[in-house]
Design a protein around this motif. Structure first.
Motif, mmCIF file in Angstrom:
data_model
loop_
_atom_site.group_PDB
_atom_site.id
_atom_site.type_symbol
_atom_site.label_atom_id
_atom_site.label_comp_id
_atom_site.label_asym_id
_atom_site.label_seq_id
_atom_site.Cartn_x
_atom_site.Cartn_y
_atom_site.Cartn_z
ATOM 1 N N VAL A 29 0.662 -1.037 0.224
ATOM 2 C CA VAL A 29 -0.136 -0.188 0.333
ATOM 3 C C VAL A 29 0.776 1.118 -0.162
ATOM 4 C CG1 VAL A 29 -1.889 1.384 1.115
ATOM 5 C CG2 VAL A 29 -1.890 -0.935 1.308
ATOM 6 N N ILE A 30 1.990 1.065 0.393
ATOM 7 C CA ILE A 30 3.376 2.414 0.763
ATOM 8 C C ILE A 30 3.277 2.689 -0.772
ATOM 9 C CG2 ILE A 30 5.136 3.588 2.096
ATOM 10 C CD1 ILE A 30 4.292 1.721 4.673
ATOM 11 N N LEU A 31 4.276 1.657 -1.017
ATOM 12 C CA LEU A 31 4.868 1.567 -2.526
ATOM 13 C C LEU A 31 3.897 2.224 -3.578
ATOM 14 C CD1 LEU A 31 6.461 -1.312 -2.191
ATOM 15 C CD2 LEU A 31 7.373 0.542 -2.709
ATOM 16 N N TYR A 32 2.438 1.465 -3.024
ATOM 17 C CA TYR A 32 1.129 1.903 -4.605
ATOM 18 C C TYR A 32 1.285 3.667 -4.179
ATOM 19 C CZ TYR A 32 -3.229 2.833 -7.158
ATOM 20 O OH TYR A 32 -4.020 3.135 -7.528
ATOM 21 N N LYS A 33 1.332 3.657 -2.757
ATOM 22 C CA LYS A 33 0.861 5.646 -2.494
ATOM 23 C C LYS A 33 1.908 6.013 -2.678
ATOM 24 C CE LYS A 33 -2.611 4.638 -0.441
ATOM 25 N NZ LYS A 33 -4.449 4.989 -1.579
ATOM 26 N N LEU A 34 3.465 5.568 -3.262
ATOM 27 C CA LEU A 34 4.313 6.918 -3.946
ATOM 28 C C LEU A 34 4.925 6.814 -5.080
ATOM 29 C CD1 LEU A 34 7.254 5.472 -0.613
ATOM 30 C CD2 LEU A 34 5.697 8.292 -1.343
ATOM 31 N N ASN A 42 3.542 12.449 7.498
ATOM 32 C CA ASN A 42 1.844 12.292 7.777
ATOM 33 C C ASN A 42 0.840 12.589 6.379
ATOM 34 O OD1 ASN A 42 1.661 12.590 10.755
ATOM 35 N ND2 ASN A 42 2.285 14.998 10.835
ATOM 36 N N GLU A 43 0.936 12.796 5.133
ATOM 37 C CA GLU A 43 0.098 12.299 3.973
ATOM 38 C C GLU A 43 0.427 11.170 3.736
ATOM 39 O OE1 GLU A 43 1.676 16.347 1.330
ATOM 40 O OE2 GLU A 43 3.236 14.945 1.412
ATOM 41 N N LEU A 44 0.796 10.283 4.560
ATOM 42 C CA LEU A 44 0.743 8.807 4.093
ATOM 43 C C LEU A 44 0.104 8.301 4.937
ATOM 44 C CD1 LEU A 44 5.106 7.431 3.363
ATOM 45 C CD2 LEU A 44 2.366 7.059 2.112
ATOM 46 N N ARG A 45 -0.206 9.381 6.365
ATOM 47 C CA ARG A 45 -0.465 8.362 6.774
ATOM 48 C C ARG A 45 -2.017 8.789 6.928
ATOM 49 N NH1 ARG A 45 0.435 9.854 13.373
ATOM 50 N NH2 ARG A 45 -1.676 7.889 13.881
ATOM 51 N N ARG A 46 -3.003 9.714 7.026
ATOM 52 C CA ARG A 46 -3.743 10.010 6.118
ATOM 53 C C ARG A 46 -4.186 9.569 4.513
ATOM 54 N NH1 ARG A 46 -2.116 15.109 7.523
ATOM 55 N NH2 ARG A 46 -1.335 16.313 5.844
ATOM 56 N N LEU A 47 -3.231 9.406 4.393
ATOM 57 C CA LEU A 47 -3.831 8.039 2.805
ATOM 58 C C LEU A 47 -3.814 6.758 3.195
ATOM 59 C CD1 LEU A 47 -1.442 9.729 0.095
ATOM 60 C CD2 LEU A 47 -3.647 9.753 0.096
ATOM 61 N N ILE A 48 -3.409 5.702 3.932
ATOM 62 C CA ILE A 48 -3.169 4.724 4.488
ATOM 63 C C ILE A 48 -4.226 5.205 6.429
ATOM 64 C CG2 ILE A 48 -1.988 3.208 5.254
ATOM 65 C CD1 ILE A 48 -0.389 4.577 3.615
ATOM 66 N N MET A 55 3.677 1.585 13.310
ATOM 67 C CA MET A 55 3.955 0.349 12.533
ATOM 68 C C MET A 55 4.027 1.309 10.998
ATOM 69 S SD MET A 55 3.136 -2.359 10.766
ATOM 70 C CE MET A 55 2.703 -3.781 11.838
ATOM 71 N N LEU A 56 3.626 2.200 10.342
ATOM 72 C CA LEU A 56 4.132 2.869 9.382
ATOM 73 C C LEU A 56 5.692 3.456 9.215
ATOM 74 C CD1 LEU A 56 3.539 4.296 6.558
ATOM 75 C CD2 LEU A 56 3.115 6.673 8.147
ATOM 76 N N THR A 57 5.933 3.900 10.841
ATOM 77 C CA THR A 57 7.875 4.179 10.362
ATOM 78 C C THR A 57 8.530 2.939 10.861
ATOM 79 O OG1 THR A 57 7.061 5.807 12.530
ATOM 80 C CG2 THR A 57 9.472 4.771 12.478
#
Length: 115
Positions: A29-34, A42-48, A55-57
């Motif tokens: 999911v992180i790779l897809y968002k990037l 925080n943008e990643l946190r909002r998107l996921i 866990m994100l860290t």
């Protein structure tokens, strides 16, 4: 420097080794968002929304250690950290897009069976 493999891959199967790099609940999911471009933490946190900060860290650190993402820290107050795909991470775009296409095409049939 890549992190030590958490799951031994004695067979040497390239599929198994590749999956070992992107295993984890949130990495794909992180790779897809990037794929859309550089994002801040925080943008990643909002998107996921389902991912915790811890866990994100953790997932971001592993992706960086494996060379799939690039982390840039800007020396300012407050510190600004941005994440983007590395060249190796960008090479996963066809795989991620194929997975998205498969999900778009097939997941509704799974939801129908579960109902």
């Amino acid at each position: 420097m890549p992190r030590a493999a958490r799951k031994p891959t004695s067979s040497g199967c390239s599929v198994e080794r590749a999956l070992n790099l992107i295993d984890g609940k949130w990495k794909i999911v992180i790779l897809y968002k990037l794929l859309c471009g550089t994002l801040r933490f925080n943008e990643l946190r909002r998107l996921i929304p389902g991912v915790t900060q811890r866990m994100l860290t953790h997932q971001l650190r592993e992706l960086e250690a494996d060379g799939l993402i690039v982390r840039v820290v800007y020396a300012q107050v407050p510190p600004r950290v941005e994440y983007s795909l590395s060249a190796r991470g960008q090479s996963l775009e066809p795989v991620l897009m194929a997975l998205k296409h498969w999900g778009d095409t097939n997941l509704s049939s799974f939801e129908t069976k579960a109902a």
